[in-house]
Motif scaffolding. Structure first.
Motif, short mmCIF file in Angstrom:
data_model
loop_
_atom_site.label_atom_id
_atom_site.label_comp_id
_atom_site.label_asym_id
_atom_site.label_seq_id
_atom_site.Cartn_x
_atom_site.Cartn_y
_atom_site.Cartn_z
N LYS A 57 0.83 -1.21 0.00
CA LYS A 57 0.00 0.00 0.00
C LYS A 57 0.87 1.26 0.00
O LYS A 57 0.65 2.19 -0.78
CB LYS A 57 -0.91 -0.02 1.23
CG LYS A 57 -1.90 1.10 1.28
CD LYS A 57 -2.80 0.94 2.50
CE LYS A 57 -3.90 1.95 2.46
NZ LYS A 57 -5.21 1.38 2.42
N GLN A 58 1.89 1.28 0.85
CA GLN A 58 2.79 2.43 0.93
C GLN A 58 3.55 2.62 -0.37
O GLN A 58 3.69 3.75 -0.86
CB GLN A 58 3.77 2.26 2.09
CG GLN A 58 4.69 3.45 2.25
CD GLN A 58 5.72 3.24 3.36
OE1 GLN A 58 5.88 2.13 3.88
NE2 GLN A 58 6.41 4.29 3.73
N CYS A 59 4.02 1.54 -0.95
CA CYS A 59 4.77 1.62 -2.21
C CYS A 59 3.88 2.18 -3.33
O CYS A 59 4.31 3.05 -4.10
CB CYS A 59 5.30 0.25 -2.59
SG CYS A 59 6.29 0.25 -4.09
N LEU A 60 2.64 1.69 -3.39
CA LEU A 60 1.72 2.18 -4.43
C LEU A 60 1.41 3.66 -4.22
O LEU A 60 1.34 4.43 -5.19
CB LEU A 60 0.43 1.35 -4.41
CG LEU A 60 0.57 -0.09 -4.91
CD1 LEU A 60 -0.69 -0.88 -4.61
CD2 LEU A 60 0.87 -0.12 -6.40
N GLU A 61 1.22 4.07 -2.98
CA GLU A 61 0.95 5.50 -2.70
C GLU A 61 2.14 6.36 -3.09
O GLU A 61 1.98 7.45 -3.65
CB GLU A 61 0.60 5.71 -1.22
CG GLU A 61 -0.79 5.26 -0.85
CD GLU A 61 -1.90 6.12 -1.46
OE1 GLU A 61 -1.63 7.17 -2.05
OE2 GLU A 61 -3.06 5.68 -1.33
N GLN A 62 3.36 5.88 -2.80
CA GLN A 62 4.56 6.65 -3.15
C GLN A 62 4.68 6.81 -4.66
O GLN A 62 5.02 7.89 -5.16
CB GLN A 62 5.81 5.98 -2.59
CG GLN A 62 5.96 6.12 -1.10
CD GLN A 62 7.14 5.34 -0.55
OE1 GLN A 62 7.68 4.46 -1.22
NE2 GLN A 62 7.52 5.63 0.69
N GLN A 63 4.41 5.74 -5.37
CA GLN A 63 4.50 5.81 -6.83
C GLN A 63 3.41 6.74 -7.38
O GLN A 63 3.65 7.49 -8.32
CB GLN A 63 4.36 4.41 -7.45
CG GLN A 63 5.51 3.49 -7.08
CD GLN A 63 6.86 4.07 -7.47
OE1 GLN A 63 7.06 4.50 -8.60
NE2 GLN A 63 7.79 4.10 -6.53
N GLY A 64 2.23 6.68 -6.79
CA GLY A 64 1.16 7.58 -7.21
C GLY A 64 1.52 9.04 -6.96
O GLY A 64 1.26 9.91 -7.80
N GLN A 65 2.14 9.31 -5.81
CA GLN A 65 2.57 10.68 -5.51
C GLN A 65 3.64 11.15 -6.49
O GLN A 65 3.68 12.33 -6.85
CB GLN A 65 3.07 10.76 -4.07
CG GLN A 65 1.94 10.62 -3.06
CD GLN A 65 2.45 10.42 -1.64
OE1 GLN A 65 3.65 10.37 -1.41
NE2 GLN A 65 1.53 10.29 -0.70
N MET A 66 4.50 10.23 -6.91
CA MET A 66 5.52 10.60 -7.90
C MET A 66 4.85 11.05 -9.19
O MET A 66 5.22 12.07 -9.78
CB MET A 66 6.44 9.40 -8.18
CG MET A 66 7.46 9.67 -9.28
SD MET A 66 8.27 8.20 -9.88
CE MET A 66 6.94 7.37 -10.73
N HIS A 67 3.83 10.32 -9.63
CA HIS A 67 3.13 10.70 -10.86
C HIS A 67 2.37 12.01 -10.66
O HIS A 67 2.27 12.82 -11.59
CB HIS A 67 2.20 9.59 -11.32
CG HIS A 67 2.94 8.43 -11.92
ND1 HIS A 67 3.54 8.49 -13.15
CD2 HIS A 67 3.20 7.20 -11.43
CE1 HIS A 67 4.13 7.35 -13.42
NE2 HIS A 67 3.95 6.53 -12.38
#
Length: 106
Positions: A57-67
Motif C-alpha cells: 500500500k505504501q509503495c503504491l501510494e509513493q508511486q502515485g505521488q511521484m506521478h
C-alpha cells in the motif's frame, strides 16, 4: 548483423530546462503526458486503496505521488505566456519591423 536488442541504449543528453515558447506540437505532447500521469496517479491510488499489505500500500501510494508531482511539473510548463515571450525575442521583432516597412512601401 547487429540487432535492435544488441545496440547501445539511446543516450541523448537531457534538456536542462524546457523551452520558453511552447509550440502547438509541444502542447500536444504535454497534453498527452498530462493524461498519462493523471491516469497513472489515479490507478495507483485505487490499487493502494485495495491493497491489504501495508508495505505494498505504501509503495503504491509513493508511486502515485511521484506521478502527481510529474503532473504538477508538466502543468507548470503550460503557464507560459507565449505572446510575452515572443515579444522579447529580438530576431522576431526585427523581422516583423522589416515586413511592416515593406508593406508600407507598397
Amino acid at each position: 548483423m547487429p540487432s535492435i536488442l544488441s545496440s547501445k541504449p539511446f543516450t541523448q543528453a537531457p534538456i536542462p530546462e524546457p523551452p520558453k515558447v511552447i509550440s502547438t506540437k509541444d502542447l500536444s505532447y504535454l497534453k498527452d503526458a498530462l493524461s498519462w500521469e493523471l491516469i497513472a496517479f489515479k490507478k495507483l491510488h485505487a490499487f493502494a486503496q485495495q491493497a491489504t499489505d501495508p508495505q505494498v500500500k505504501q509503495c503504491l501510494e509513493q508511486q502515485g505521488q511521484m506521478h502527481q508531482r510529474h503532473y504538477q511539473k508538466l502543468l507548470s510548463h503550460l503557464q507560459n505566456n507565449n505572446t510575452a515571450v515572443m515579444a522579447t525575442i529580438p530576431q522576431m521583432q526585427s523581422q516583423q519591423q522589416q515586413s511592416q516597412q515593406q508593406q508600407q512601401m507598397q
